[in-house]
Motif scaffolding. Structure first.
Motif, PDB file in Angstrom:
ATOM      1  N   LYS A 240       0.822  -1.200   0.000  1.00 18.83           N
ATOM      2  CA  LYS A 240       0.000   0.000   0.000  1.00 18.83           C
ATOM      3  C   LYS A 240       0.857   1.251   0.000  1.00 18.83           C
ATOM      4  O   LYS A 240       0.538   2.236  -0.672  1.00 18.83           O
ATOM      5  N   HIS A 241       1.947   1.223   0.768  1.00 16.27           N
ATOM      6  CA  HIS A 241       2.768   2.426   0.945  1.00 16.27           C
ATOM      7  C   HIS A 241       4.193   2.266   0.420  1.00 16.27           C
ATOM      8  O   HIS A 241       5.002   3.175   0.550  1.00 16.27           O
ATOM      9  N   GLN A 242       4.515   1.118  -0.122  1.00 13.71           N
ATOM     10  CA  GLN A 242       5.868   0.831  -0.559  1.00 13.71           C
ATOM     11  C   GLN A 242       5.831   0.128  -1.916  1.00 13.71           C
ATOM     12  O   GLN A 242       4.775  -0.052  -2.512  1.00 13.71           O
ATOM     13  N   LEU A 243       7.022  -0.272  -2.362  1.00 10.42           N
ATOM     14  CA  LEU A 243       7.142  -1.112  -3.547  1.00 10.42           C
ATOM     15  C   LEU A 243       7.479  -2.518  -3.101  1.00 10.42           C
ATOM     16  O   LEU A 243       8.056  -2.727  -2.028  1.00 10.42           O
ATOM     17  N   LEU A 244       7.124  -3.499  -3.911  1.00 15.84           N
ATOM     18  CA  LEU A 244       7.524  -4.869  -3.591  1.00 15.84           C
ATOM     19  C   LEU A 244       9.049  -4.952  -3.576  1.00 15.84           C
ATOM     20  O   LEU A 244       9.711  -4.483  -4.503  1.00 15.84           O
ATOM     21  N   PRO A 245       9.629  -5.527  -2.536  1.00 17.96           N
ATOM     22  CA  PRO A 245      11.092  -5.568  -2.418  1.00 17.96           C
ATOM     23  C   PRO A 245      11.707  -6.655  -3.285  1.00 17.96           C
ATOM     24  O   PRO A 245      11.055  -7.655  -3.633  1.00 17.96           O
ATOM     25  N   ARG A 246      12.975  -6.449  -3.620  1.00 22.17           N
ATOM     26  CA  ARG A 246      13.760  -7.464  -4.332  1.00 22.17           C
ATOM     27  C   ARG A 246      14.744  -8.054  -3.333  1.00 22.17           C
ATOM     28  O   ARG A 246      15.537  -7.333  -2.729  1.00 22.17           O
ATOM     29  N   SER A 247      14.711  -9.338  -3.186  1.00 21.84           N
ATOM     30  CA  SER A 247      15.502  -9.979  -2.132  1.00 21.84           C
ATOM     31  C   SER A 247      16.878 -10.438  -2.596  1.00 21.84           C
ATOM     32  O   SER A 247      17.764 -10.699  -1.757  1.00 21.84           O
ATOM     33  N   THR A 248      17.114 -10.560  -3.901  1.00 20.63           N
ATOM     34  CA  THR A 248      18.349 -11.179  -4.395  1.00 20.63           C
ATOM     35  C   THR A 248      19.595 -10.433  -3.921  1.00 20.63           C
ATOM     36  O   THR A 248      20.545 -11.043  -3.428  1.00 20.63           O
ATOM     37  N   GLY A 249      19.608  -9.114  -4.081  1.00 25.06           N
ATOM     38  CA  GLY A 249      20.780  -8.336  -3.673  1.00 25.06           C
ATOM     39  C   GLY A 249      21.032  -8.413  -2.195  1.00 25.06           C
ATOM     40  O   GLY A 249      22.175  -8.587  -1.751  1.00 25.06           O
ATOM     41  N   LEU A 250      19.981  -8.277  -1.382  1.00 25.60           N
ATOM     42  CA  LEU A 250      20.122  -8.355   0.069  1.00 25.60           C
ATOM     43  C   LEU A 250      20.617  -9.733   0.483  1.00 25.60           C
ATOM     44  O   LEU A 250      21.521  -9.849   1.335  1.00 25.60           O
ATOM     45  N   GLN A 251      20.041 -10.785  -0.088  1.00 28.73           N
ATOM     46  CA  GLN A 251      20.465 -12.138   0.250  1.00 28.73           C
ATOM     47  C   GLN A 251      21.946 -12.334  -0.066  1.00 28.73           C
ATOM     48  O   GLN A 251      22.696 -12.908   0.737  1.00 28.73           O
ATOM     49  N   PHE A 252      22.384 -11.856  -1.221  1.00 30.55           N
ATOM     50  CA  PHE A 252      23.786 -11.991  -1.609  1.00 30.55           C
ATOM     51  C   PHE A 252      24.694 -11.249  -0.644  1.00 30.55           C
ATOM     52  O   PHE A 252      25.756 -11.747  -0.257  1.00 30.55           O
ATOM     53  N   CYS A 253      24.280 -10.044  -0.221  1.00 29.56           N
ATOM     54  CA  CYS A 253      25.060  -9.272   0.754  1.00 29.56           C
ATOM     55  C   CYS A 253      25.210 -10.032   2.062  1.00 29.56           C
ATOM     56  O   CYS A 253      26.309 -10.106   2.639  1.00 29.56           O
ATOM     57  N   LEU A 254      24.111 -10.602   2.539  1.00 30.11           N
ATOM     58  CA  LEU A 254      24.151 -11.317   3.812  1.00 30.11           C
ATOM     59  C   LEU A 254      24.981 -12.594   3.710  1.00 30.11           C
ATOM     60  O   LEU A 254      25.696 -12.964   4.653  1.00 30.11           O
ATOM     61  N   GLN A 255      24.919 -13.273   2.581  1.00 34.04           N
ATOM     62  CA  GLN A 255      25.732 -14.476   2.395  1.00 34.04           C
ATOM     63  C   GLN A 255      27.214 -14.137   2.444  1.00 34.04           C
ATOM     64  O   GLN A 255      28.004 -14.838   3.088  1.00 34.04           O
ATOM     65  N   GLU A 256      27.610 -13.070   1.760  1.00 39.15           N
ATOM     66  CA  GLU A 256      29.019 -12.704   1.677  1.00 39.15           C
ATOM     67  C   GLU A 256      29.558 -12.143   2.989  1.00 39.15           C
ATOM     68  O   GLU A 256      30.742 -12.310   3.289  1.00 39.15           O
ATOM     69  N   CYS A 257      28.702 -11.492   3.774  1.00 39.74           N
ATOM     70  CA  CYS A 257      29.164 -10.812   4.992  1.00 39.74           C
ATOM     71  C   CYS A 257      28.845 -11.585   6.264  1.00 39.74           C
ATOM     72  O   CYS A 257      29.191 -11.126   7.363  1.00 39.74           O
ATOM     73  N   ALA A 258      28.193 -12.753   6.136  1.00 37.07           N
ATOM     74  CA  ALA A 258      27.690 -13.459   7.318  1.00 37.07           C
ATOM     75  C   ALA A 258      28.781 -13.833   8.310  1.00 37.07           C
ATOM     76  O   ALA A 258      28.540 -13.896   9.519  1.00 37.07           O
ATOM     77  N   ASP A 259      30.010 -14.080   7.840  1.00 34.88           N
ATOM     78  CA  ASP A 259      31.075 -14.517   8.741  1.00 34.88           C
ATOM     79  C   ASP A 259      31.617 -13.393   9.612  1.00 34.88           C
ATOM     80  O   ASP A 259      32.238 -13.654  10.648  1.00 34.88           O
ATOM     81  N   THR A 260      31.406 -12.147   9.200  1.00 35.03           N
ATOM     82  CA  THR A 260      31.983 -11.028   9.958  1.00 35.03           C
ATOM     83  C   THR A 260      30.942 -10.019  10.425  1.00 35.03           C
ATOM     84  O   THR A 260      31.290  -9.044  11.088  1.00 35.03           O
ATOM     85  N   VAL A 261      29.674 -10.221  10.078  1.00 37.17           N
ATOM     86  CA  VAL A 261      28.601  -9.312  10.486  1.00 37.17           C
ATOM     87  C   VAL A 261      27.551 -10.118  11.228  1.00 37.17           C
ATOM     88  O   VAL A 261      27.054 -11.123  10.719  1.00 37.17           O
ATOM     89  N   GLU A 262      27.182  -9.664  12.420  1.00 33.10           N
ATOM     90  CA  GLU A 262      26.239 -10.427  13.243  1.00 33.10           C
ATOM     91  C   GLU A 262      24.790 -10.026  13.018  1.00 33.10           C
ATOM     92  O   GLU A 262      23.892 -10.867  13.034  1.00 33.10           O
ATOM     93  N   TYR A 263      24.550  -8.723  12.783  1.00 26.51           N
ATOM     94  CA  TYR A 263      23.164  -8.252  12.764  1.00 26.51           C
ATOM     95  C   TYR A 263      22.800  -7.515  11.477  1.00 26.51           C
ATOM     96  O   TYR A 263      23.614  -6.803  10.888  1.00 26.51           O
ATOM     97  N   LEU A 264      21.539  -7.699  11.091  1.00 29.52           N
ATOM     98  CA  LEU A 264      20.887  -6.906  10.054  1.00 29.52           C
ATOM     99  C   LEU A 264      19.928  -5.958  10.755  1.00 29.52           C
ATOM    100  O   LEU A 264      19.079  -6.390  11.534  1.00 29.52           O
ATOM    101  N   TYR A 265      20.072  -4.663  10.497  1.00 29.65           N
ATOM    102  CA  TYR A 265      19.183  -3.660  11.074  1.00 29.65           C
ATOM    103  C   TYR A 265      18.205  -3.187  10.017  1.00 29.65           C
ATOM    104  O   TYR A 265      18.584  -2.928   8.873  1.00 29.65           O
ATOM    105  N   ASP A 266      16.951  -3.058  10.432  1.00 34.16           N
ATOM    106  CA  ASP A 266      15.903  -2.622   9.522  1.00 34.16           C
ATOM    107  C   ASP A 266      15.339  -1.299  10.014  1.00 34.16           C
ATOM    108  O   ASP A 266      14.928  -1.175  11.173  1.00 34.16           O
TER     109      ASP A 266
END
Length: 405
Positions: A240-266
């Motif tokens: 209603k107030h946003q656009l449908l999100p694309r998850s591919t880029g975010l997922q790739f970021c989290l996969q690559e950074c998962a070993d050194t980053v603990e949290y995702l902030y929204d």
């Protein structure tokens, strides 16, 4: 049907400044902004040779110049577009949002995080950069933003962002994937934990705040129409107030950074004063906000935190659904905001130094403003170029004195 100009005037009020003052503000704004950008970019060029000498020194120097731009957007907002910044969060943010007695915000998000946010208008990334400035320790020199590729060649700012190591995406995954992998493997190297498997050896980009807007662009009538068509094509409910999100880029970021980053902030961002039927970019334009003195009545930010280890980052379908679920929650948060003028908030998420300590009296909101810790802190933006100019002048005078005898 969109709101009429009269309805916008009724909601925001008329311009605070007449034509003469608006013109003066316009001239002052462009002198300060463009002049500061030139000084910052020349500072980058002065440090560019460090890349061939010592990459750690080069990245540290560029982080320093990145702090300059953080100070620029902070002072620019304070002087030309002052407004209330209201922060809230859920229980996952307990102890991480604090306001000191002097009114300054102090976030405690850590030194290596991934941030995601909805994308309302062009100023979203400015406020997120300011959040990095408020962090303890400050992170405005270590923020990396994922942007659309067209910004890469914007005059002055485009080359400057390339020096900053920002990630530019063409929105074609076949083209973007390798580019992102190269950049993210540099960002996933922590001095404390060492490089992850396959990461580039050598210089470290640590600390690191990585900011991504999964919607890809800001909300407008055109992008909302595109989101609606896509939702109909895929057979899923639209936002209603946003656009449908694309998850591919975010997922790739989290996969690559998962070993050194603990949290995702929204962060869910909402701007007070948008009439029904219009979008933020229709109301809060460069002209209305900075020149006419009509900024949002308040900028509201609601924060949540997720542990990356708990997310299905290696399952494409599950991750896509997880992101979609979070965006539906964000849509509900925005609906609550537009109905009530505030996001819902948990009192445990915020702490006000010197404020009421009894739980039944605790407020779930912090009200603050965008401003630097020191009123003359912005002057450091001009230090490298000024020092280089003084050195060059002194060197010329010395040569003239030696050979002029």
């Amino acid at each position: 049907m969109g709101a009429t100009p009269a309805e916008v005037e009724e909601t925001l009020g008329g311009p605070k400044h007449g034509p003469a003052m608006a013109t003066l503000r316009t001239v002052g704004f462009f002198i300060y902004f463009l002049g500061s950008c030139l000084f910052i970019h020349f500072s980058q060029l002065l440090g560019a040779p460090l890349y061939f000498c010592n990459k750690d020194y080069f990245y540290a120097y560029m982080a320093w110049t990145k702090e300059f731009f953080g100070l620029l957007v902070t002072t620019m907002t304070q002087w030309w577009s002052p407004t209330v910044i209201r922060l809230s969060g859920d229980k996952s943010m307990s102890g991480l949002i604090k306001q000191h007695k002097d009114g300054m915000l102090r976030m405690k998000l850590g030194e290596r995080v991934v941030l995601m946010a909805n994308h309302q208008i062009y100023t979203d990334w400015l406020y997120m950069w300011w959040i990095g400035y408020t962090n303890s320790p400050p992170m405005h020199g270590h923020i990396y933003i994922i942007l659309k590729e067209s910004l890469k060649w914007a005059p002055i700012i485009g080359p400057a962002m390339q020096f900053y190591g920002f990630i530019f995406m063409a929105r074609k995954w076949s083209k973007d994937q390798e580019r992102m992998r190269y950049r993210l493997r540099k960002l996933s190297t922590s001095k404390h934990s060492g490089p992850k498997s396959g990461a580039l050896k050598g210089a470290s980009l640590d600390p690191m705040w990585l900011l991504i807007f999964p919607e890809g662009t800001n909300v407008s009538a055109n992008t909302r129409n595109g989101s609606k068509k896509y939702s109909e094509k895929m057979g899923i409910p639209d936002m209603k107030h946003q656009l449908l999100p694309r998850s591919t880029g975010l997922q790739f970021c989290l996969q690559e950074c998962a070993d050194t980053v603990e949290y995702l902030y929204d962060c869910t961002i909402g701007y007070e004063g948008i009439p029904h039927g219009l979008y933020g970019q229709d109301v809060f334009t460069l002209r209305s906000v900075y020149f006419q003195g009509r900024p949002p009545k308040s900028v509201n930010m609601h924060w949540r935190r997720f542990k990356i280890a708990d997310l299905p980052v290696n399952d494409h379908d599950a991750m896509s659904q997880w992101v979609l679920d979070r965006w539906r929650e964000k849509d509900e948060l925005l609906e609550h905001f537009y109905q009530n003028g505030k996001f819902p908030g948990d009192p445990d998420a915020v702490e006000i130094e010197g404020g009421p300590q009894e739980k039944e009296w605790k407020t779930p909101y912090i009200n603050t403003e965008v401003k630097p810790r020191n009123p003359v802190e912005f002057l450091q933006m001009f230090a490298p170029v000024t020092a280089a100019g003084w050195f060059a002048y002194s060197l010329v005078k010395a040569v003239d004195w030696v050979f002029g005898k």
